[in-house]
Design a protein around this motif. Structure first.
Motif, mmCIF file in Angstrom:
data_model
loop_
_atom_site.group_PDB
_atom_site.id
_atom_site.type_symbol
_atom_site.label_atom_id
_atom_site.label_comp_id
_atom_site.label_asym_id
_atom_site.label_seq_id
_atom_site.Cartn_x
_atom_site.Cartn_y
_atom_site.Cartn_z
ATOM 1 N N THR A 1 0.834 -1.203 0.000
ATOM 2 C CA THR A 1 0.000 0.000 0.000
ATOM 3 C C THR A 1 0.866 1.249 0.000
ATOM 4 O OG1 THR A 1 -1.777 -1.164 1.170
ATOM 5 C CG2 THR A 1 -1.807 1.252 1.233
ATOM 6 N N VAL B 1 -4.525 10.413 -1.893
ATOM 7 C CA VAL B 1 -5.311 9.209 -1.629
ATOM 8 C C VAL B 1 -4.400 7.980 -1.638
ATOM 9 C CG1 VAL B 1 -7.227 7.775 -2.448
ATOM 10 C CG2 VAL B 1 -7.343 10.279 -2.656
ATOM 11 N N TRP B 2 -4.603 7.116 -0.668
ATOM 12 C CA TRP B 2 -3.827 5.887 -0.571
ATOM 13 C C TRP B 2 -4.396 4.830 -1.517
ATOM 14 C CZ3 TRP B 2 -1.699 4.446 4.887
ATOM 15 C CH2 TRP B 2 -1.193 5.599 5.523
ATOM 16 N N ALA B 3 -3.521 3.916 -1.973
ATOM 17 C CA ALA B 3 -3.965 2.828 -2.850
ATOM 18 C C ALA B 3 -3.042 1.633 -2.679
ATOM 19 C CB ALA B 3 -3.970 3.278 -4.307
ATOM 20 N N TYR C 1 -10.488 6.744 -1.204
ATOM 21 C CA TYR C 1 -10.292 6.025 -2.477
ATOM 22 C C TYR C 1 -11.617 5.862 -3.211
ATOM 23 C CZ TYR C 1 -9.245 2.333 -5.817
ATOM 24 O OH TYR C 1 -9.122 1.597 -6.976
ATOM 25 N N SER D 1 -8.300 -0.373 -3.921
ATOM 26 C CA SER D 1 -8.569 0.242 -2.623
ATOM 27 C C SER D 1 -7.663 -0.328 -1.540
ATOM 28 C CB SER D 1 -10.034 -0.004 -2.241
ATOM 29 O OG SER D 1 -10.282 0.418 -0.913
ATOM 30 N N ASP E 1 -8.755 5.237 5.150
ATOM 31 C CA ASP E 1 -8.347 5.656 3.808
ATOM 32 C C ASP E 1 -9.218 5.069 2.706
ATOM 33 O OD1 ASP E 1 -5.802 7.070 4.635
ATOM 34 O OD2 ASP E 1 -5.440 5.065 5.448
#
Length: 263
Positions: free
Chosen positions: A101, A115-117, A146, A133, A142
């Motif tokens: 991540t 935004v985290w992914a 997403y 996600s 988070d």
């Protein structure tokens, strides 16, 4: 002329309205070919603008580059260039979700990514990656960001390039075998026309490659109908062809959705 058109329409009035409209248009084109050609060109321009505006809404920022949203079953994922990742995930099937991540990797186009992914797939050879996600059981705070980002986007469908009538014998001969017109998304937000060919699993931009700039990486290479054929990854050289470089699990989901949408 109007009387003739009306009489022809009356003769087929038992059919649906679409058939009547086609008959009227055909009659008008016979009598006014120049006006008809002009109307068709304008209709094509309007359709192209609509398709490209829709595709633009599916593009997001990924690191210093871009990516585009696709609908994979019930999930929305992001396809991008592998080198848009800050670093490649470790090569281990036992890697944990926090090791795959990335913080503040994606975001709306033109804005700093926040935004985290999670990286679901990455290929360092073809330079392509798939993001999803964050794990909701680990990064629950988070997930909402997403989902808000990808839900606001218009998913882009995928397609393959047309087959060549015969394979090129070398890279130098690629220009002799144009396959399809394509479109690349420029840094100023406009669409650049190009000619796209392919050699086995990779795309080659045969006309328009000189317009590729740093920062365009991860953008889709679109067909005329707005579907993505490949991903921009370099200013010179090949680009990954989606049908050959996406993982099988994702291709199955994307193609199943395309088949469902056509029925």
């Amino acid at each position: 002329m109007h009387t003739d058109v009306q009489s022809r329409a009356v003769q087929i009035c038992t059919y649906d309205s679409a058939i009547v409209l086609r008959a009227l248009r055909s009659s008008m084109c016979q009598d006014f070919p120049e006006e008809c050609d002009s109307a068709r060109r304008e209709e094509a321009r309007t359709l192209k603008k609509t398709i490209q505006a829709k595709a633009k809404s599916g593009i997001v920022a990924v690191g210093a580059g871009r990516g585009f949203v696709v609908q994979a079953g019930v999930e929305r994922l992001v396809i991008t260039a592998g080198h848009c990742l800050p670093s490649f995930p470790i090569c281990a099937s036992i890697s944990t979700t926090d090791e795959r991540t990335y913080r503040e990797l994606i975001g709306p186009l033109g804005k700093k990514p926040k935004v985290w992914a999670e990286c679901l797939f990455a290929d360092p050879i073809s330079d392509i990656a798939v993001l999803g996600s964050p794990d909701g059981q680990v990064f629950w705070d988070d997930v909402a960001a997403y989902e808000e980002l990808v839900d606001a986007a218009e998913p882009i469908s995928i397609t393959d390039l047309p087959k060549r009538r015969r394979a090129p014998t070398s890279v130098k001969s690629l220009a002799d075998f144009p396959c399809a017109r394509g479109w690349m998304f420029s840094l100023d937000g406009s669409w650049i026309e190009c000619t796209v060919g392919h050699n086995r699993s990779m795309c080659w931009i045969e006309a328009g490659a000189d317009k590729i700039q740093g920062g365009m990486s991860g953008s889709p290479i679109l067909a005329d109908d707005g579907r993505a054929m490949g991903v921009v990854v370099t200013t010179e050289g090949p680009h990954p062809r989606l049908f050959d470089n996406l993982p099988g699990w994702l291709l199955r989901r994307l193609l199943a959705r395309s088949a469902f949408s056509r029925t």
